[in-house]
Structures are given as structure tokens and as C-alpha cells.
Design a protein around this motif. Sequence first.
Motif, PDB file in Angstrom:
ATOM      1  N   MET A 298      -7.137   1.786   6.443  1.00 33.19           N
ATOM      2  CA  MET A 298      -6.615   1.366   7.748  1.00 33.19           C
ATOM      3  C   MET A 298      -5.267   2.006   8.028  1.00 33.19           C
ATOM      4  SD  MET A 298      -7.521  -2.482   8.769  1.00 33.19           S
ATOM      5  CE  MET A 298      -6.765  -3.281   7.393  1.00 33.19           C
ATOM      6  N   LEU A 299      -4.460   2.083   6.968  1.00 31.96           N
ATOM      7  CA  LEU A 299      -3.148   2.701   7.120  1.00 31.96           C
ATOM      8  C   LEU A 299      -3.281   4.139   7.612  1.00 31.96           C
ATOM      9  CD1 LEU A 299      -0.201   1.870   6.504  1.00 31.96           C
ATOM     10  CD2 LEU A 299      -0.416   3.214   4.426  1.00 31.96           C
ATOM     11  N   PHE A 300      -4.188   4.887   6.973  1.00 32.25           N
ATOM     12  CA  PHE A 300      -4.371   6.280   7.388  1.00 32.25           C
ATOM     13  C   PHE A 300      -4.922   6.366   8.803  1.00 32.25           C
ATOM     14  CE2 PHE A 300      -3.578   9.819   4.467  1.00 32.25           C
ATOM     15  CZ  PHE A 300      -2.874   9.115   3.517  1.00 32.25           C
ATOM     16  N   LYS A 301      -5.742   5.390   9.147  1.00 31.73           N
ATOM     17  CA  LYS A 301      -6.278   5.371  10.505  1.00 31.73           C
ATOM     18  C   LYS A 301      -5.167   5.124  11.522  1.00 31.73           C
ATOM     19  CE  LYS A 301     -10.671   3.721  12.159  1.00 31.73           C
ATOM     20  NZ  LYS A 301     -11.671   2.647  12.084  1.00 31.73           N
ATOM     21  N   THR A 302      -4.286   4.164  11.212  1.00 33.98           N
ATOM     22  CA  THR A 302      -3.199   3.889  12.159  1.00 33.98           C
ATOM     23  C   THR A 302      -2.263   5.085  12.272  1.00 33.98           C
ATOM     24  OG1 THR A 302      -1.818   2.892  10.446  1.00 33.98           O
ATOM     25  CG2 THR A 302      -3.134   1.397  11.755  1.00 33.98           C
ATOM     26  N   MET A 303      -2.174   5.873  11.198  1.00 36.84           N
ATOM     27  CA  MET A 303      -1.310   7.049  11.280  1.00 36.84           C
ATOM     28  C   MET A 303      -1.989   8.205  12.008  1.00 36.84           C
ATOM     29  SD  MET A 303       0.761   6.965   7.651  1.00 36.84           S
ATOM     30  CE  MET A 303      -0.600   7.182   6.578  1.00 36.84           C
ATOM     31  N   GLY A 304      -3.224   7.976  12.413  1.00 37.61           N
ATOM     32  CA  GLY A 304      -3.948   9.003  13.152  1.00 37.61           C
ATOM     33  C   GLY A 304      -4.368  10.177  12.286  1.00 37.61           C
ATOM     34  N   ALA A 305      -4.600   9.932  10.995  1.00 37.58           N
ATOM     35  CA  ALA A 305      -4.966  11.014  10.084  1.00 37.58           C
ATOM     36  C   ALA A 305      -6.369  11.531  10.389  1.00 37.58           C
ATOM     37  CB  ALA A 305      -4.904  10.532   8.640  1.00 37.58           C
TER      38      ALA A 305
ATOM     39  N   THR B 100       0.807  -1.213   0.000  1.00 40.90           N
ATOM     40  CA  THR B 100       0.000   0.000   0.000  1.00 40.90           C
ATOM     41  C   THR B 100       0.844   1.269   0.000  1.00 40.90           C
ATOM     42  OG1 THR B 100      -1.529  -1.263   1.369  1.00 40.90           O
ATOM     43  CG2 THR B 100      -2.125   1.000   0.981  1.00 40.90           C
TER      44      THR B 100
ATOM     45  N   GLN C 105      -7.341  15.152   6.284  1.00 38.89           N
ATOM     46  CA  GLN C 105      -6.072  14.628   5.763  1.00 38.89           C
ATOM     47  C   GLN C 105      -6.310  13.388   4.917  1.00 38.89           C
ATOM     48  OE1 GLN C 105      -4.031  14.208   9.540  1.00 38.89           O
ATOM     49  NE2 GLN C 105      -2.538  15.763   8.947  1.00 38.89           N
TER      50      GLN C 105
ATOM     51  N   ASP D  14      -8.967   1.588  -1.160  1.00 38.96           N
ATOM     52  CA  ASP D  14      -9.131   0.243  -0.631  1.00 38.96           C
ATOM     53  C   ASP D  14      -8.987   0.220   0.886  1.00 38.96           C
ATOM     54  OD1 ASP D  14      -6.217  -0.922  -0.010  1.00 38.96           O
ATOM     55  OD2 ASP D  14      -6.163   0.384  -1.773  1.00 38.96           O
TER      56      ASP D  14
ATOM     57  N   LYS E 210      -5.056  13.732   1.230  1.00 36.33           N
ATOM     58  CA  LYS E 210      -3.798  13.053   0.943  1.00 36.33           C
ATOM     59  C   LYS E 210      -3.999  11.642   0.410  1.00 36.33           C
ATOM     60  CE  LYS E 210      -1.148  15.585   4.392  1.00 36.33           C
ATOM     61  NZ  LYS E 210      -0.365  16.499   3.565  1.00 36.33           N
ATOM     62  N   MET E 211      -5.201  11.094   0.530  1.00 37.53           N
ATOM     63  CA  MET E 211      -5.375   9.727   0.071  1.00 37.53           C
ATOM     64  C   MET E 211      -6.570   9.570  -0.869  1.00 37.53           C
ATOM     65  SD  MET E 211      -6.949   6.551   0.775  1.00 37.53           S
ATOM     66  CE  MET E 211      -7.463   6.401   2.468  1.00 37.53           C
TER      67      MET E 211
ATOM     68  N   ILE F 173       1.680  13.477   8.244  1.00 36.19           N
ATOM     69  CA  ILE F 173       0.317  13.500   8.769  1.00 36.19           C
ATOM     70  C   ILE F 173       0.296  13.906  10.237  1.00 36.19           C
ATOM     71  CG2 ILE F 173      -1.523  11.914   9.482  1.00 36.19           C
ATOM     72  CD1 ILE F 173      -1.351  10.752   6.666  1.00 36.19           C
TER      73      ILE F 173
ATOM     74  N   ASN G 220      -7.071  -1.394   2.905  1.00 34.10           N
ATOM     75  CA  ASN G 220      -5.731  -1.261   3.473  1.00 34.10           C
ATOM     76  C   ASN G 220      -5.298   0.195   3.594  1.00 34.10           C
ATOM     77  OD1 ASN G 220      -4.779  -3.832   4.137  1.00 34.10           O
ATOM     78  ND2 ASN G 220      -4.507  -4.326   1.983  1.00 34.10           N
ATOM     79  N   ALA G 221      -5.570   0.959   2.532  1.00 36.65           N
ATOM     80  CA  ALA G 221      -5.176   2.368   2.550  1.00 36.65           C
ATOM     81  C   ALA G 221      -5.927   3.105   3.657  1.00 36.65           C
ATOM     82  CB  ALA G 221      -5.459   3.000   1.191  1.00 36.65           C
TER      83      ALA G 221
END
Lengths: 267, 293
Positions: free
Chosen positions: B187-194, A97, B198, B182, B202-203, A114, B184-185
Motif C-alpha cells: 500500500m505504501l508503494f501504491k500511495t507513492m505512485g510507484a 514499514t 519500481q 506485506d 525497490k521493494m 520513486i 502495508n509495504a
Amino acid sequence: MISEAPATQSASTADVYSLTQVGKTYARNQVVALQDVSLTLKQGSFSSVIGSSGCGKSTLLKIMAGLIPPSTGRVELQGEPVTGPRRDIGMMFQQATLFPWRNTLENIVLPIEIRDGRDAAKKAQERAHKLLDVVGLTGFDNVYPNELSGGMAQRASICRMLITEPAVLLLDEPFSALDELSRDMMNMELQRICTEQQATAFLVTHSISEAVILSDDIYVMKPRPGRLAEVVSVDLPRPRTLDMITTPKFGSIVDYIRGMLDKGEAL
Amino acid sequence: MSETKTPATATGEIAADETLEETIWKEKVSLLDRIPRAISMAFVFAVFIGLWHIATSLGLVSPIILPTPAETLKDIIFVGKNLFSGGYMLPALWITILEVIYGFILAVAIGFSLGVLVGETVFGERAIMPYLVAIDTMPKVAFAPLFVAWLGFGIESKVALAAFIATFPIVVGTAAGLHSADENARMLFKTMGATRMQTLLKMKLPMALPQIFTGLKIGAVGVMAGAITGEFLGGGKGFGELIRVAASQLNTPRVFSLILYLSLLGLALYALVTWAQRRVVFWQKSTAAMNND
Ligand SMILES: Nc1ncnc2c1ncn2[C@@H]1O[C@H](COP(=O)(O)OP(=O)(O)OP(=O)(O)O)[C@@H](O)[C@H]1O
Ligand SMILES: [Mg+2]
């Protein structure tokens, strides 16, 4: 050689994670994905979860990461309850990803951008370069993801996970899309990184040998409802090397876990 | 050559002193498929003109219905001269260009905003999308008389119809694109605390760009259709009016040449959007390049 240790052992080092009787029932379809999962992860330890497909491994990881709330039970990270995504957690998924509009370097510093903004991301570039060196991607900082191979992309995503220097790494089958050779290589790299950064790692995998070569503790899960069946401690010396795969000790641990998984399927 | 050699050295030897047999081979491609694109296109064009010429010169079709290619070409040149020398047709073309530009800008602004509203918020998806789908299934051209009644015979009613037709594909492209991110993307942003903003900027929006541009391209075609339909039904002084007048005078060559220049306008807008897409969605070009190989 193989000890069936209870989840809570006398602690010589501090507990990083502690889960108490965590359960998850998905409201949408009333699937009981997890039931009564209790475990603790020690500072700097490497643990794996193994179990058949659909037994709730990803669910467990998502709950630990604070991505979804548990239905019952309690999750604590470094003494504080997990109620959402946290800075000190780094996560990696099966797919790399990477975002195609950002080059490798920009992808890696994305978490910093971020959290702390563009200026902080600029400052983190130096660290990103060092991480690229560590995973063997020197000189690929300006390359866009569609020009990276699967293994290279996954290595870049390791860098992205590490750039925030997380205390805990949650890995959901990160290398399962790779061929066996690169997978072995990535596993050794992962071990080295974890040791270097003194990170606590929690890995979901389908591969028994991958679990054995990397882990101190292996949690074997049983499906429907997903629960922990057993904890297998691996007392192979560290650092682990790929040669150990051929040793009888390694083989017997693998056999033991395989036997347990087969039993699980018969249930 | 030498007889007693170990296999290892033998293979090395062969590469060294024997001229390698050519093993390069080409995939079989049929003769027709090997003709370069430009020549293929010119060929089809020539056949088309030839058939047209035969049909008209043999008197198979009445000249009022279909003029000869030569007559048409003559008129194309005449209209071209008129346009380039600033003749009476130029202001008409300019009016249509303005309608198309204003209509497109309006459609992009409204379509994009609605698309984000519908694609990003649950409320928008639940409460607004059904209405948009319902309106989208209507024959939108039928609204032309309404726009004329509301906005008059000037440029406004044409701009409105053009924008009305072009808005929907842009809404759909934007909303679908925002949904294409998708799991994964996310979840990734969620884990980064976006934050939600954002994640959007950004996504989701970058990921939506290919589909947004698909919507823009469909919209670019629609905006032309809207402007001309508006002019047919609502009068005014645009290019559509010239076509209508020429047709009513049975000046078929003129109709043809006017349509040609109109197509060039449409093509220019489409090319502009495609050019913008290449620049903005630069990471998509690798697939385009693959197709060209
Ligand atoms: N979002 C969801 N909504 C409803 N049910 C879900 C959801 N996610 C997972 N489940 C269900 O929960 C169970 C466990 O799923 P989970 O993804 O945790 O399994 P897994 O062990 O990670 O499987 P795999 O090894 O195939 O990745 C499955 O039965 C699945 O159908
Ligand atoms: Mg899973």
C-alpha cells in the motif's frame, strides 16, 4: 460545548476533501463495509474517525487515498475526483514499514526517489535532515531500521510521509503500536507539524482521548454497515496541550463519545 | 552505621560507603553445554573414529566393506598428493567443478527468471506454477538417462541434470519471496505512485532476498548431487566416474577419500553462497548474530 454539526457547514475556508454518498461493498465476500458516507474536510482542519473494530475505517481511508475504488459515490480532492494514488496525499499506517536495507535517511527520501528519481532524492536529503531534527531523530540518518525503537521508527515514517509536503495527511492508527507516553508525545508532535505545514489531517483511531486532543471534528462510525453516526466538534482552544486531558470539558466530550460508541455496540 | 537518617539519604549513603554485595549471577548451564563448540566437535569426531577403529581392527566388519581409519587416511593423503601435484585425478576433479559451476549458473538464471515470472505475474502463478509443482514432485534423477540420450556422454548431460535439480528450489524461493511483501509495504508503494517495475526492484525483490538465498543454498546442494548422479549414470571423465571405478574394484578406501574431496567441493559452493548472502542481505545478520550469542 458539543455541537452535532452536519457534515457540510458554511465554509469559511476552502474544502479540501469532499465525499458524497460513498459506499463500498467488497465483491469477494459481499461485505458492506461502507454505506452512504458524506463528509467534507476543510483546509488545515484536523478530523478523526472513531468506531468499533471492523466498522470500515480503514476502508474509508483507502478509498480517500485512491488505493481502492468506491462501489458508489464520489470522492473529490481539491476539486478533482480521486481515481488513484495522488501526489498531494501522505499516508501513514499502524506499522512504520521502514525498509531494512535502507538507512533512515534513504527510507525518508524513498517517496522522492520513486517519483522524481535518484537525483531528486539526493537533493531532498537536506530537507530530510531538517525533518529528522523536527521529530527528534537528529544523528540517526545513517542508522538502519532494525536499530530503531518502535517509536523512533514511527517518527522516521512521519518524516517519510512529510518529505513530499503533502496537502493532506491520511493516518490509519499511526501510533497505536506505541506505549501511552510516546503516543502522547507523538500526538503533540503531529499537531505541531500539521499546524506548521498547514496540512489537512484525517486520523483513524481507537482512542477517544487521542481523537479529542487532536481533532476539530470527530466522526463517529457505526458498524454493519459502516456509516457515519455523528460528527462531534471539539471546541477546545489551540494549540492543544496534554494538560487539557484533565479538564472537565475534555472529560465530558470523551464521555459523550464513549456513550455514543456504547450505544452503537448495542445496536 | 548511622541511625537517624531520612530514607532518601540512607539509600544514597549505602551506595557510597558500603561495598555493594555482588548481585551478579549466572544462568545455570549444564556441564555438557558449557564445552566450547570446537572441543565438542572434536570429541564427537574422536568417538566416531574410535568406534570405527574398534569395529575394523577387531574384524567385526570385512575390510572390503569398511577399511580401517588408518587405511582411509593413507588414501586421503594419497589422493590429496595426486590432486595437488597435478596427477591424473586433477582433470577429473576439474571436470566435475566445471559441471557444478555451469549447472549452478544455469539453475540460477533459469530459476530466478521463472521465479520472477511465477511470483510477479498472475498468469505465471496460474498457468506455470502448477506445472512446476508437478515436475518438482517427480524423482528428477530419473531424467538422467534422457539427458544422456539427448546430450551425450560429455559434460553437457551432467550440467543439464545438475541444473534441472537445482532450478526448482530457486524458483520456489524467488516466488515465495516475492509473495512475502506485506500488505502495508504494498500500500505504501501504491500511495507513492510507484510503477510496477519500481515496486519490484525497490521493494519486492529486496524483501525476497532472504528466501531467494535459501533457495540458492538448497540449489547448491542439489547441483552437486545432480552432477555426480549424472556422472554415475552417464559416464564421462569426472570425479563421479573415479568413484564408480574405485567402487567396482572394491577399493573402498579410495571411495571414501574421493567422497571426502567431493564434500569439500560442495562445502565450498555452500560457503560461497552463504558469504554472498551475508554481504547482500546485510540487514539479516542481526538475527544471525543473535543466534550466536
Ligand atoms: N480486502 C477486503 N476484502 C473483503 N472484505 C474486507 C476487506 N477489507 C476489509 N473487509 C471487511 O470490511 C469491513 C471493514 O473493514 P475495515 O478494515 O475497513 O475495518 P476497520 O474499521 O479499519 O477495523 P479496525 O479498527 O479493526 O482496523 C470488515 O468487515 C472487513 O471484514
Ligand atoms: Mg483498520
